[in-house]
Design a protein around this motif. Structure first.
Motif, short mmCIF file in Angstrom:
data_model
loop_
_atom_site.label_atom_id
_atom_site.label_comp_id
_atom_site.label_asym_id
_atom_site.label_seq_id
_atom_site.Cartn_x
_atom_site.Cartn_y
_atom_site.Cartn_z
N GLU A 1 0.75 -1.37 0.08
CA GLU A 1 -0.53 0.20 -0.35
C GLU A 1 1.09 1.10 -0.12
OE1 GLU A 1 -3.09 2.18 3.03
OE2 GLU A 1 -2.96 0.10 2.52
N GLU A 2 1.98 1.66 1.00
CA GLU A 2 2.66 2.32 1.09
C GLU A 2 3.91 2.51 -0.01
OE1 GLU A 2 2.01 5.08 3.25
OE2 GLU A 2 1.08 3.92 3.65
N VAL A 3 4.55 1.75 -0.48
CA VAL A 3 5.23 1.89 -2.20
C VAL A 3 4.09 2.34 -3.50
CG1 VAL A 3 6.57 0.94 -3.58
CG2 VAL A 3 6.81 1.18 -1.13
N GLY A 4 2.77 2.40 -2.67
CA GLY A 4 1.72 2.07 -4.30
C GLY A 4 1.10 2.70 -4.55
N ARG A 5 1.62 4.57 -3.24
CA ARG A 5 1.21 5.28 -3.29
C ARG A 5 2.62 6.62 -3.68
NH1 ARG A 5 -0.80 5.75 2.74
NH2 ARG A 5 -3.15 4.69 2.68
N ILE A 6 4.12 6.04 -4.27
CA ILE A 6 4.39 6.37 -4.69
C ILE A 6 4.18 6.94 -5.88
CG2 ILE A 6 6.44 7.11 -5.42
CD1 ILE A 6 7.43 4.51 -3.46
N ASP A 7 3.84 8.22 -6.17
CA ASP A 7 3.62 8.41 -8.02
C ASP A 7 4.38 8.14 -8.96
OD1 ASP A 7 1.98 10.74 -6.89
OD2 ASP A 7 3.55 12.44 -7.73
N VAL B 1 3.91 4.45 -9.59
CA VAL B 1 3.86 3.10 -9.53
C VAL B 1 2.96 3.31 -10.24
CG1 VAL B 1 4.20 1.36 -7.29
CG2 VAL B 1 5.54 3.14 -7.11
N THR B 2 2.83 1.89 -10.67
CA THR B 2 1.81 0.95 -11.34
C THR B 2 1.78 -0.07 -10.82
OG1 THR B 2 3.24 -0.29 -13.29
CG2 THR B 2 2.38 1.70 -13.34
N GLN B 3 2.94 -0.78 -10.00
CA GLN B 3 2.52 -2.20 -9.00
C GLN B 3 3.28 -2.80 -8.13
OE1 GLN B 3 2.09 -5.45 -12.54
NE2 GLN B 3 2.52 -6.57 -11.18
N VAL B 4 2.96 -3.56 -7.23
CA VAL B 4 4.08 -3.61 -6.31
C VAL B 4 3.93 -5.34 -6.35
CG1 VAL B 4 4.98 -3.76 -4.07
CG2 VAL B 4 3.80 -1.68 -5.12
N ASP B 5 4.74 -5.74 -6.69
CA ASP B 5 4.44 -7.22 -5.93
C ASP B 5 5.51 -7.87 -4.84
OD1 ASP B 5 3.23 -7.84 -8.00
OD2 ASP B 5 4.36 -7.67 -9.34
N VAL B 6 5.11 -8.24 -3.30
CA VAL B 6 6.43 -8.66 -2.97
C VAL B 6 5.89 -10.12 -1.84
CG1 VAL B 6 6.11 -7.79 0.07
CG2 VAL B 6 5.06 -5.89 -1.58
N ASP B 7 7.46 -10.52 -2.27
CA ASP B 7 7.01 -12.44 -1.62
C ASP B 7 8.37 -11.89 0.02
OD1 ASP B 7 8.58 -14.52 -1.41
OD2 ASP B 7 9.46 -14.75 -3.12
N LEU B 8 6.54 -12.56 0.50
CA LEU B 8 7.32 -12.29 2.37
C LEU B 8 8.83 -13.29 1.50
CD1 LEU B 8 6.15 -11.44 4.71
CD2 LEU B 8 4.75 -13.68 4.88
N ALA B 9 8.36 -13.96 1.35
CA ALA B 9 9.60 -15.28 1.81
C ALA B 9 11.07 -14.93 1.99
CB ALA B 9 9.66 -17.04 1.11
N VAL C 1 9.18 -3.27 -7.71
CA VAL C 1 7.77 -1.97 -8.08
C VAL C 1 7.87 -1.67 -9.09
CG1 VAL C 1 7.54 0.17 -6.98
CG2 VAL C 1 9.22 -1.77 -5.61
N THR C 2 7.65 -1.79 -9.66
CA THR C 2 7.32 -1.61 -11.27
C THR C 2 6.02 0.37 -11.81
OG1 THR C 2 6.52 -3.97 -11.99
CG2 THR C 2 6.34 -1.90 -14.19
N SER C 3 7.17 1.11 -12.13
CA SER C 3 6.89 2.05 -12.23
C SER C 3 7.10 3.09 -13.83
CB SER C 3 7.77 3.51 -11.48
OG SER C 3 8.98 2.65 -11.44
N ASP C 4 6.28 4.01 -14.40
CA ASP C 4 6.00 4.69 -15.61
C ASP C 4 7.44 4.93 -15.73
OD1 ASP C 4 3.81 3.72 -15.68
OD2 ASP C 4 2.47 6.72 -15.06
N ALA C 5 8.65 5.54 -14.77
CA ALA C 5 9.57 6.14 -15.20
C ALA C 5 10.98 5.46 -13.69
CB ALA C 5 9.65 7.00 -14.43
N PRO C 6 11.98 5.21 -13.58
CA PRO C 6 12.76 5.11 -12.66
C PRO C 6 11.89 5.69 -11.12
CG PRO C 6 14.27 5.76 -14.56
CD PRO C 6 12.53 5.75 -15.09
#
Length: 69
Positions: free
Chosen positions: A22-28, A30-38, A44-49
């Motif tokens: 949720e928090e990382v997804g709020r960054i301007d 950012v289009t996708q955030v995938d978290v691997d708990l293990a 983090v996928t975003s429109d720009a670096p």
């Protein structure tokens, strides 16, 4: 699109994953955030670096730390 991988320290459960996502997804731009708990990996996928500082601040807002911080 740009994808970067970070390692987050301190996540132990699904709630942790949701908080970081949720928090990382709020960054301007950012289009996708995938978290691997293990392994603590956060992709983090975003429109720009993104800056590491922006990601670090979001992870810290969620209550965790980036590895090496």
């Amino acid at each position: 699109m740009t994808t970067s991988t970070y390692t987050v320290v301190g996540m132990t459960c699904g709630h942790c994953v949701s908080s970081v996502r949720e928090e990382v997804g709020r960054i301007d731009g950012v289009t996708q955030v995938d978290v691997d708990l293990a392994n603590g990996a956060v992709d983090v996928t975003s429109d720009a670096p993104l800056t590491d500082d922006a990601v670090r601040a979001a992870v810290e807002e969620a209550g965790y730390q980036l590895a090496g911080s």
